[in-house]
Design an enzyme around this catalytic site. Structure first.
Site, mmCIF file in Angstrom:
data_model
loop_
_atom_site.group_PDB
_atom_site.id
_atom_site.type_symbol
_atom_site.label_atom_id
_atom_site.label_comp_id
_atom_site.label_asym_id
_atom_site.label_seq_id
_atom_site.Cartn_x
_atom_site.Cartn_y
_atom_site.Cartn_z
ATOM 1 N N LEU A 15 52.151 64.078 20.244
ATOM 2 C CA LEU A 15 52.947 63.310 21.211
ATOM 3 C C LEU A 15 52.067 62.722 22.321
ATOM 4 O O LEU A 15 52.285 61.596 22.759
ATOM 5 C CB LEU A 15 54.031 64.196 21.818
ATOM 6 C CG LEU A 15 55.179 64.566 20.876
ATOM 7 C CD1 LEU A 15 56.125 65.551 21.553
ATOM 8 C CD2 LEU A 15 55.946 63.328 20.415
ATOM 9 N N GLY A 16 51.055 63.485 22.755
ATOM 10 C CA GLY A 16 50.179 62.995 23.821
ATOM 11 C C GLY A 16 49.326 61.831 23.333
ATOM 12 O O GLY A 16 49.284 60.767 23.966
ATOM 13 N N GLN A 112 60.189 66.570 17.333
ATOM 14 C CA GLN A 112 58.846 65.990 17.301
ATOM 15 C C GLN A 112 58.528 65.318 15.962
ATOM 16 O O GLN A 112 57.850 64.301 15.922
ATOM 17 C CB GLN A 112 57.867 67.132 17.574
ATOM 18 C CG GLN A 112 56.478 66.709 17.893
ATOM 19 C CD GLN A 112 55.690 67.857 18.510
ATOM 20 O OE1 GLN A 112 56.248 68.746 19.145
ATOM 21 N NE2 GLN A 112 54.395 67.837 18.323
ATOM 22 N N LEU A 136 36.931 64.348 15.019
ATOM 23 C CA LEU A 136 35.835 64.191 15.983
ATOM 24 C C LEU A 136 34.942 65.407 15.826
ATOM 25 O O LEU A 136 35.406 66.545 16.003
ATOM 26 C CB LEU A 136 36.385 64.142 17.410
ATOM 27 C CG LEU A 136 35.310 64.126 18.495
ATOM 28 C CD1 LEU A 136 34.850 62.698 18.775
ATOM 29 C CD2 LEU A 136 35.811 64.768 19.780
ATOM 30 N N TYR A 215 68.588 81.809 23.086
ATOM 31 C CA TYR A 215 67.536 82.817 23.190
ATOM 32 C C TYR A 215 68.163 84.129 22.778
ATOM 33 O O TYR A 215 69.232 84.495 23.291
ATOM 34 C CB TYR A 215 67.010 82.892 24.627
ATOM 35 C CG TYR A 215 66.300 81.615 25.020
ATOM 36 C CD1 TYR A 215 64.994 81.384 24.617
ATOM 37 C CD2 TYR A 215 66.957 80.630 25.746
ATOM 38 C CE1 TYR A 215 64.353 80.191 24.942
ATOM 39 C CE2 TYR A 215 66.322 79.438 26.078
ATOM 40 C CZ TYR A 215 65.026 79.234 25.670
ATOM 41 O OH TYR A 215 64.386 78.057 25.973
ATOM 42 N N ASP A 297 48.699 68.987 25.646
ATOM 43 C CA ASP A 297 48.327 70.401 25.568
ATOM 44 C C ASP A 297 46.827 70.627 25.758
ATOM 45 O O ASP A 297 46.403 71.760 25.998
ATOM 46 C CB ASP A 297 48.761 70.989 24.217
ATOM 47 C CG ASP A 297 50.259 71.286 24.177
ATOM 48 O OD1 ASP A 297 50.973 70.817 25.085
ATOM 49 O OD2 ASP A 297 50.711 71.966 23.242
ATOM 50 N N GLY A 306 61.976 75.516 28.517
ATOM 51 C CA GLY A 306 62.158 74.466 29.521
ATOM 52 C C GLY A 306 62.060 73.107 28.845
ATOM 53 O O GLY A 306 62.484 72.088 29.398
HETATM 54 C C1 LIG Z 1 57.392 76.230 18.468
HETATM 55 C C2 LIG Z 1 57.220 75.227 19.549
HETATM 56 C C3 LIG Z 1 58.344 74.704 20.148
HETATM 57 C C4 LIG Z 1 58.208 73.738 21.129
HETATM 58 N N1 LIG Z 1 59.318 73.239 21.700
HETATM 59 C C5 LIG Z 1 59.211 72.278 22.660
HETATM 60 C C6 LIG Z 1 60.367 71.654 23.223
HETATM 61 O O1 LIG Z 1 61.499 71.981 22.873
HETATM 62 N N2 LIG Z 1 60.185 70.651 24.128
HETATM 63 C C7 LIG Z 1 58.921 70.252 24.512
HETATM 64 O O2 LIG Z 1 58.817 69.311 25.315
HETATM 65 N N3 LIG Z 1 57.809 70.829 24.008
HETATM 66 C C8 LIG Z 1 57.920 71.823 23.084
HETATM 67 N N4 LIG Z 1 56.811 72.367 22.526
HETATM 68 C C9 LIG Z 1 55.491 71.926 22.972
HETATM 69 C C10 LIG Z 1 55.045 70.657 22.289
HETATM 70 O O3 LIG Z 1 55.143 70.762 20.890
HETATM 71 C C11 LIG Z 1 53.624 70.349 22.690
HETATM 72 O O4 LIG Z 1 53.515 70.393 24.099
HETATM 73 C C12 LIG Z 1 53.198 68.972 22.212
HETATM 74 O O5 LIG Z 1 53.243 68.899 20.825
HETATM 75 C C13 LIG Z 1 51.773 68.692 22.658
HETATM 76 O O6 LIG Z 1 51.356 67.492 22.103
HETATM 77 P P1 LIG Z 1 49.820 67.120 22.106
HETATM 78 O O7 LIG Z 1 49.776 65.716 21.603
HETATM 79 O O8 LIG Z 1 49.210 67.416 23.396
HETATM 80 O O9 LIG Z 1 49.123 68.122 21.067
HETATM 81 P P2 LIG Z 1 49.374 68.381 19.512
HETATM 82 O O10 LIG Z 1 50.716 67.974 19.080
HETATM 83 O O11 LIG Z 1 48.952 69.791 19.280
HETATM 84 O O12 LIG Z 1 48.361 67.403 18.792
HETATM 85 C C14 LIG Z 1 46.983 67.668 18.703
HETATM 86 C C15 LIG Z 1 46.348 66.579 17.859
HETATM 87 O O13 LIG Z 1 44.943 66.692 17.962
HETATM 88 C C16 LIG Z 1 44.380 66.527 16.693
HETATM 89 N N5 LIG Z 1 43.035 67.133 16.740
HETATM 90 C C17 LIG Z 1 42.659 68.340 17.220
HETATM 91 N N6 LIG Z 1 41.323 68.465 17.152
HETATM 92 C C18 LIG Z 1 40.843 67.320 16.608
HETATM 93 C C19 LIG Z 1 39.541 66.836 16.271
HETATM 94 N N7 LIG Z 1 38.430 67.542 16.510
HETATM 95 N N8 LIG Z 1 39.431 65.605 15.720
HETATM 96 C C20 LIG Z 1 40.525 64.851 15.465
HETATM 97 N N9 LIG Z 1 41.784 65.257 15.766
HETATM 98 C C21 LIG Z 1 41.932 66.473 16.330
HETATM 99 C C22 LIG Z 1 45.364 67.137 15.742
HETATM 100 O O14 LIG Z 1 45.159 66.644 14.433
HETATM 101 C C23 LIG Z 1 46.676 66.642 16.370
HETATM 102 O O15 LIG Z 1 46.949 65.340 15.910
HETATM 103 C C24 LIG Z 1 56.919 73.329 21.537
HETATM 104 C C25 LIG Z 1 55.785 73.873 20.928
HETATM 105 C C26 LIG Z 1 55.930 74.805 19.943
HETATM 106 C C27 LIG Z 1 54.690 75.367 19.276
#
Ligand SMILES: Cc1cc2nc3c(=O)[nH]c(=O)nc-3n(C[C@H](O)[C@H](O)[C@H](O)COP(=O)(O)OP(=O)(O)OC[C@H]3O[C@@H](n4cnc5c(N)ncnc54)[C@H](O)[C@@H]3O)c2cc1C
Length: 508
Positions: A15-16, A112, A136, A215, A297, A306
């Site tokens: 998502l980020g 997601q 990377l 919960y 993250d 939350g």
């Molecule tokens: C069970 C669970 C329930 C959740 N429920 C909620 C909710 O209800 N509401 C909410 O807002 N949030 C929720 N979250 C949190 C949410 O899923 C995360 O905050 C969000 O996915 C973070 O997104 P991100 O893009 O930062 O990281 P991620 O989604 O973890 O993406 C990381 C990316 O980095 C890539 N990557 C990593 N290392 C490398 C590398 N060296 N080279 C190339 N690519 C790489 C991966 O392939 C991936 O594409 C939940 C999380 C979990 C685990």
């Protein structure tokens, strides 16, 4: 593959990363995004888009597609099981706040695995290149840019990409933060979880058309149940003993746990997947180093209690995108980029604090003590959190969160939603923002200020008070819908005044 140069390299397509990609591409920035995974998320994980997040997605033209995968309003309870004793009702749609008074954008309940492909497709439509199965492996940076070594996972081939900036959206376990020497602190790991994704007809046991989040605390486990209303899919996640492995959760055991959670003793769920994940709370000490910016993250990890982890990731992506775009287009000096950490880190800390408190209340009441952060009002956190950085000109030292229902358009806060007339039709002020800088005013004397000055009329008579600009003043709103500066009245030389303000907040 030929070695290339891009303006921004985004590592991570969650998502980020996809939000940063989408919003950069929307600004015409040449962006390459890589993810080591084969594709977008397969698991529902982050479910729910606050109206603030949806305002940003709406600006990118994907609101309808996100809403197409959205379940109905959410009910949140702490209970023994779906039909068992309810210990506390946290939210129901009957007591939901009037979000329509705060935003033209709806509250989404899409998961997601629905949202990521929407962001991906739109990013590609806008010209972004997104490569999966591309990792990377290392990077260096100097005064001019970043050089990254990328591994094409299927072929093992290495290529070098040069970029002006790197957005690190590599998630909870990403390595970029560490390699920059940025530490993280916080409560750390809170609990190991087993997440069971399953299909079952629970229409008699959950409210149809509603999203149910329970919960659960009972003799058998502590966990949470989420019904994803759109397709009979549900998730049960439970805390597990760290000595156990995934192999300990076979179909029979998962079925038994689901029956306990739902109180349906003869339910025969189809188990779709079983995963392990870690509930944790971490905050990176810094959100940037040189030309590298941490989002989502990678910057902070919040317990999902939350529903703000995914929302914060999208908002981080938006924030770094408009700031990088302004610098890359020569509209701002590089000093603007310092405002990313100055604004996003305090917000992330508040999200983690609030979610940690929720975690203790909902999963681990035995941890409640004076060190647990005080509750934070959900609406104030979502709509009324202040931005304090060089990219705003606050009027005073008061940086408290504000009640969005009574907000007064102070610099550093989200510009309020007021219905006005623009180009012959009714629109929300919020929908005027996003394409660039906007001067909100009712006085044509401000017209030639070098920014967009939409011609507005104010049938409700609320604009002047909600923005604190009366009939003759003006409010300068940033591309993220935050007020950078305002004047309560007309000034002597409006054009020169606005240009001076822009020079200051854009570091130019
Ligand atoms: C069970 C669970 C329930 C959740 N429920 C909620 C909710 O209800 N509401 C909410 O807002 N949030 C929720 N979250 C949190 C949410 O899923 C995360 O905050 C969000 O996915 C973070 O997104 P991100 O893009 O930062 O990281 P991620 O989604 O973890 O993406 C990381 C990316 O980095 C890539 N990557 C990593 N290392 C490398 C590398 N060296 N080279 C190339 N690519 C790489 C991966 O392939 C991936 O594409 C939940 C999380 C979990 C685990």
């Amino acid at each position: 593959m030929k070695d290339t140069h891009v303006q921004v390299l985004v590592v991570g397509a969650g998502l980020g990363g996809l939000s940063a990609t989408l919003f950069l591409a929307q600004q015409g920035i040449d962006v390459l995004t890589v993810s080591k995974h084969a594709g977008t998320a397969l698991h529902p994980k982050a479910t729910g888009q606050t109206p603030r997040t949806m305002e940003l997605l709406r600006r990118a033209g994907v609101e309808d597609e996100v809403m197409a995968g959205s379940g109905g309003p959410i009910t949140i309870k702490i209970a023994e099981s779906l039909q068992g004793e309810v210990f506390r009702t946290i939210a129901t749609d009957e007591d939901a706040p009037d979000f329509g008074a705060l935003s033209p954008a709806p509250f989404g309940m899409a998961s997601q695995d629905h949202v990521e492909p929407v962001l991906l497709d739109r990013s590609r439509d806008l010209g972004a290149e997104v490569r999966f199965h591309t990792e990377l492996v290392s990077f260096t940076q100097d005064g001019d840019g970043v050089e990254a070594r990328l591994l094409d996972v299927p072929t093992g081939r290495l290529t070098t990409v040069r970029a002006d900036y790197l957005v690190a959206a590599d998630g909870h376990r990403g390595k970029i933060r560490e390699s920059l020497g940025i530490e993280r602190h916080g409560h750390g790991p809170l609990a190991g979880h087993i997440g069971i994704i399953f299909e079952a007809d629970l229409s008699l046991h959950t409210a149809p058309g509603r999203t149910t989040l329970f919960y659960l605390r009972n003799q058998a486990f502590t966990g949470a149940f989420v019904s994803l209303t759109t397709d009979r899919r549900h998730v049960l996640t439970i805390e597990h003993d760290s000595r156990e492995s995934l192999a300990d959760y076979d179909e029979d055991r998962c079925t038994a746990l689901i029956r306990t959670a739902t109180d349906v003793p003869d339910l025969t769920p189809k188990i779709l997947d079983v995963t392990r994940w870690e509930m944790a709370a971490w905050m990176a000490d810094r959100f940037s180093s040189g030309r590298v910016f941490l989002v989502g993250d990678a910057a902070k990890v919040t317990p999902p209690t939350g529903g703000l982890g995914g929302n914060t990731a999208v908002q981080d992506g938006y924030d770094i995108a408009w700031k990088l775009a302004a610098v890359l287009k020569g509209e701002a000096g590089t000093g603007l980029l310092a405002s990313y950490e100055a604004e996003r880190r305090p917000y992330a800390q508040a999200v983690v604090d609030s979610s940690y408190r929720n975690y203790v209340e909902r999963f681990a009441p035995h941890l409640m003590d004076d060190d647990v952060p005080a509750p934070i009002d959900y609406l104030e956190l979502g709509f009324g959190f202040p931005c304090r950085s060089s990219a705003v000109l606050p009027e005073d030292d008061d940086a408290a969160m504000e009640d969005p229902f009574t907000s007064t358009g102070r610099p550093g806060y989200r510009a309020p939603h007021v219905t006005v007339r623009h180009n012959g039709s009714e629109t929300s002020t919020v929908d005027l923002f996003g394409r660039g800088w906007v001067l909100v005013t009712l006085d044509p004397a401000w017209n030639d200020c070098g920014v967009d000055v939409p011609v507005l009329t104010d049938p409700s008579g609320r604009l002047g008070t909600r923005y604190g600009i009366g009939d003759r003043g003006a409010s300068l709103v940033r591309p993220d819908g935050v007020v950078a500066w305002r004047s309560p009245d007309l000034v002597l030389d409006p054009g020169a005044t606005v240009r001076r303000v822009l020079d200051s907040v854009l570091d130019r």
